[in-house]
Design a protein around this motif. Structure first.
Motif, PDB file in Angstrom:
ATOM      1  N   VAL A 250      65.637  78.517  33.213  1.00 23.60           N
ATOM      2  CA  VAL A 250      66.898  78.024  32.645  1.00 23.60           C
ATOM      3  C   VAL A 250      66.669  77.540  31.217  1.00 23.60           C
ATOM      4  CG1 VAL A 250      68.685  76.248  32.814  1.00 23.60           C
ATOM      5  CG2 VAL A 250      67.903  77.414  34.880  1.00 23.60           C
ATOM      6  N   GLU A 251      65.586  76.798  31.015  1.00 24.25           N
ATOM      7  CA  GLU A 251      65.279  76.258  29.695  1.00 24.25           C
ATOM      8  C   GLU A 251      65.091  77.367  28.668  1.00 24.25           C
ATOM      9  OE1 GLU A 251      62.010  73.202  27.665  1.00 24.25           O
ATOM     10  OE2 GLU A 251      62.072  73.490  29.837  1.00 24.25           O
ATOM     11  N   ARG A 252      64.455  78.460  29.081  1.00 25.05           N
ATOM     12  CA  ARG A 252      64.192  79.578  28.170  1.00 25.05           C
ATOM     13  C   ARG A 252      65.397  80.492  27.999  1.00 25.05           C
ATOM     14  NH1 ARG A 252      58.621  81.337  30.906  1.00 25.05           N
ATOM     15  NH2 ARG A 252      60.159  82.528  32.094  1.00 25.05           N
ATOM     16  N   GLY A 253      66.395  80.362  28.890  1.00 22.98           N
ATOM     17  CA  GLY A 253      67.540  81.258  28.846  1.00 22.98           C
ATOM     18  C   GLY A 253      67.368  82.494  29.696  1.00 22.98           C
ATOM     19  N   ASP A 254      66.310  82.543  30.522  1.00 20.21           N
ATOM     20  CA  ASP A 254      66.117  83.677  31.427  1.00 20.21           C
ATOM     21  C   ASP A 254      67.011  83.560  32.659  1.00 20.21           C
ATOM     22  OD1 ASP A 254      64.178  84.674  29.750  1.00 20.21           O
ATOM     23  OD2 ASP A 254      62.555  83.598  30.755  1.00 20.21           O
ATOM     24  N   LEU A 255      67.524  82.363  32.924  1.00 21.65           N
ATOM     25  CA  LEU A 255      68.540  82.132  33.943  1.00 21.65           C
ATOM     26  C   LEU A 255      69.694  81.381  33.297  1.00 21.65           C
ATOM     27  CD1 LEU A 255      66.563  80.941  37.131  1.00 21.65           C
ATOM     28  CD2 LEU A 255      67.888  83.054  36.906  1.00 21.65           C
ATOM     29  N   ASP A 256      70.897  81.680  33.730  1.00 19.21           N
ATOM     30  CA  ASP A 256      72.079  80.997  33.186  1.00 19.21           C
ATOM     31  C   ASP A 256      72.576  79.883  34.097  1.00 19.21           C
ATOM     32  OD1 ASP A 256      72.328  82.752  30.912  1.00 19.21           O
ATOM     33  OD2 ASP A 256      73.077  84.275  32.303  1.00 19.21           O
ATOM     34  N   VAL A 257      72.442  80.062  35.408  1.00 17.13           N
ATOM     35  CA  VAL A 257      72.952  79.101  36.381  1.00 17.13           C
ATOM     36  C   VAL A 257      71.912  78.911  37.470  1.00 17.13           C
ATOM     37  CG1 VAL A 257      74.803  78.562  38.022  1.00 17.13           C
ATOM     38  CG2 VAL A 257      75.320  79.899  35.962  1.00 17.13           C
ATOM     39  N   ALA A 258      71.595  77.647  37.776  1.00 14.33           N
ATOM     40  CA  ALA A 258      70.622  77.356  38.838  1.00 14.33           C
ATOM     41  C   ALA A 258      70.973  76.041  39.514  1.00 14.33           C
ATOM     42  CB  ALA A 258      69.195  77.299  38.276  1.00 14.33           C
ATOM     43  N   GLY A 259      70.930  76.028  40.827  1.00  7.59           N
ATOM     44  CA  GLY A 259      71.180  74.815  41.602  1.00  7.59           C
ATOM     45  C   GLY A 259      70.053  74.555  42.572  1.00  7.59           C
ATOM     46  N   ASN A 260      70.263  73.576  43.471  1.00  5.55           N
ATOM     47  CA  ASN A 260      69.271  73.214  44.472  1.00  5.55           C
ATOM     48  C   ASN A 260      67.917  72.864  43.859  1.00  5.55           C
ATOM     49  OD1 ASN A 260      70.948  73.581  46.796  1.00  5.55           O
ATOM     50  ND2 ASN A 260      70.722  75.778  46.543  1.00  5.55           N
ATOM     51  N   LEU A 261      67.956  72.190  42.721  1.00  6.67           N
ATOM     52  CA  LEU A 261      66.723  71.750  42.073  1.00  6.67           C
ATOM     53  C   LEU A 261      66.508  70.261  42.352  1.00  6.67           C
ATOM     54  CD1 LEU A 261      67.118  73.492  38.593  1.00  6.67           C
ATOM     55  CD2 LEU A 261      65.751  74.271  40.542  1.00  6.67           C
TER      56      LEU A 261
END
Length: 528
Positions: A250-261
């Motif tokens: 997410v930080e790098r922009g390789d993912l746009d949306v992430a949950g369950n962290l």
């Protein structure tokens, strides 16, 4: 908690409108776009056949590839038009007539008409898995008919007030292309379930491209969707990775949306200039269940004493924090108008003196020994159990705390062998009925999907039975509220909190809204 509670599997639809309802479409067509949304799944989907799965990771894909007669607003309180641009309900609440939009096609160009809708609903009933019981328990296949090419008529066996909410559940009302079913069925598989477990055939805003297991599910825009072309150029649902890896992506922009962290990773991402944290209350609830048929929990005074002994405010402030909101009674917030402030609902605050007095009145003036069980490795249940143990000791209750794997707990719960244990529920459909009737009615099954507290109250049963048949919204809500108030005083459960989804979303993503049922509609989402 049901088995799907830990998987956050839910679906449903919102409130029945008045009789002879006409829906107005509030969703707007979108402009075109070429950017691809990269979405991190929390677990590998169980399958993609709408008729066989109810878990949320499958559900978000199904929700965006298939359409339904009616749709659910993000807050799960209202119905919006779907394939049906309007619907009518007979005065007795039994017959539903749906007027379909003209010109709708499946993504392969096949016409989506009333016959296709009827075939899809009957297929779900024939498969007989997932959430099909929400159809099979209330309507016969022969009573789902195409009056003409543009009208579907469904006649229930008896009034069932939450029926529209059930129809909008992805695992019930999603319309699959009957031409594709016919082309891929076999004598051994007459519903083409094997094919549709790994492939999709819908009319939704996005079209299925491929599923590479343990890697990615790819969707592309449905150029001919009745709402217009989606703003995204596609969606990649990435298979789950280790949380710290997901946060880095997410930080790098390789993912746009992430949950369950974990909370620490969510907080770190929230501190970045180009990442935001979206918090959404879900229709998932966490609580501890009393085995009301066994001593000492068959005495309501003991159950109330335990509720008064627990420091609910401390648990929320120091353990749950932003991951939940306090639970009032048996229901999540906002499902009934006025519920959140209703004085009829018993809300328990820590009062050790009152807890001791209730115990003494129940014959336990010298204290009490009990056992408590929780599922390890899931969120903050271990920390909650430890706080509860210390709180109960102050009231003279010696509570031994143990952990058991979910599979063992499910087995023991089904047999009634656990006296006091952690549970998490995800609602099958967005109606008080999904929680109150299926989990607290005296006639509900005592399996892990039902009345695991073995709770019995004839007054509550009468209210819930009446609510199911109500055609007047205010009268229906009044019955549900009255039942909830009675349940809150009987406390078959120790209520804790309603889950809050905290999701990292990069700030170049616009229009993303999480659903209270974990089914975000990606049609209007855009990425720059």
């Amino acid at each position: 908690m049901n088995r799907r509670g830990f998987l956050r599997a839910t679906g449903g639809i919102a409130v029945l409108g008045p009789l002879a309802v006409a829906c107005a479409d509030t969703r707007k067509p979108a402009a075109s776009g070429n950017a691809v949304l990269k979405y991190a799944m929390s677990a590998e989907p169980k399958g993609l056949d709408l008729a066989t799965t109810t878990e949320s990771n499958s559900g978000i894909v199904i929700h965006n590839v298939y359409d339904r007669l009616v749709e659910l607003t993000a807050d799960a309180k209202n119905v919006t038009p779907g394939l049906a641009e309007r619907y009518d309900i007979s005065p007795d609440g039994v017959t539903y007539s749906f007027a379909l939009r003209s010109g709708v096609k499946f993504s392969d160009g096949s016409v989506l008409d009333a016959n296709a809708v009827v075939a899809s609903l009957r297929r779900t009933m024939e498969v007989g898995q997932g959430a099909s019981f929400l159809l099979t328990e209330h309507v016969k296949p022969g009573n789902i008919v195409a009056k003409d090419a543009g009208t579907v008529v469904i006649t229930l066996d008896a009034p069932f007030a939450p029926f529209l909410r059930a129809l909008a559940l992805d695992a019930v009302g999603s319309v699959v292309n009957p031409t594709v079913v016919a082309a891929n069925k076999t004598q051994a598989d007459p519903t083409a379930a094997k094919y549709l477990a790994r492939n999709m055939a819908g009319s939704g805003a996005f079209q299925f491209v491929r599923w590479t297991p343990n890697q990615v599910i790819e969707l592309k825009p449905n150029e001919g969707h009745w709402r217009g072309r989606p703003k995204l150029g596609g969606v990649l649902f990435n298979s789950p990775v280790e949380p710290s890896t997901a946060a880095l992506q997410v930080e790098r922009g390789d993912l746009d949306v992430a949950g369950n962290l974990p909370a620490n990773l969510i907080e770190r991402l929230g501190g970045l200039a180009d990442v935001g944290i979206l918090s959404t209350p879900l229709l998932d609830t966490t609580y501890w269940v009393f085995q009301t048929g066994s001593k000492p929990f068959n005495d309501v005074r003991v159950r109330q004493a335990i509720c008064y002994a627990i420091d609910h405010d401390a648990i929320m402030a120091n353990v749950v924090k932003e991951s939940g909101v306090p639970l009032r009674g048996p229901l999540p917030r906002d499902l009934i108008d006025g519920y959140d402030n209703a004085s009829e609902i018993a809300v328990y605050k820590r009062d050790v003196a009152k807890a001791k007095a209730l115990l003494a009145d129940a014959g336990y003036a010298n204290g009490l020994k009990i056992d408590s069980t929780y599922v390890p490795g899931y969120g903050t249940l271990k920390q909650i159990a430890e706080v509860m143990q210390a709180n109960l000791k102050d009231a003279g209750i010696e509570c031994s705390v143990g952990e058991l794997p979910l599979s063992t707990i499910i087995d023991k719960v089904g047999k009634g062998d656990l006296p006091f244990f952690s549970w998490k529920s995800s609602m099958n459909y967005a109606s008080p009925d999904a929680m109150l009737y299926t989990k607290l009615h005296g006639k509900a099954t005592q399996s892990v999907e039902g009345n695991i507290a073995r709770y019995q109250n004839a007054e509550v049963d009468q209210l819930l039975d009446r609510a199911r048949g109500e055609t007047d919204r205010k009268a229906q809500d009044a019955d549900w509220l009255a039942a909830s108030a009675r349940i809150s005083k009987d406390v078959p459960w120790l209520p804790l909190y309603q889950d809050v989804d905290r999701r990292a979303v990069r700030k170049n993503i616009r229009g993303y809204k999480e659903s209270s049922l974990s089914r975000p509609d990606l049609f209007a989402v855009e990425k720059s």
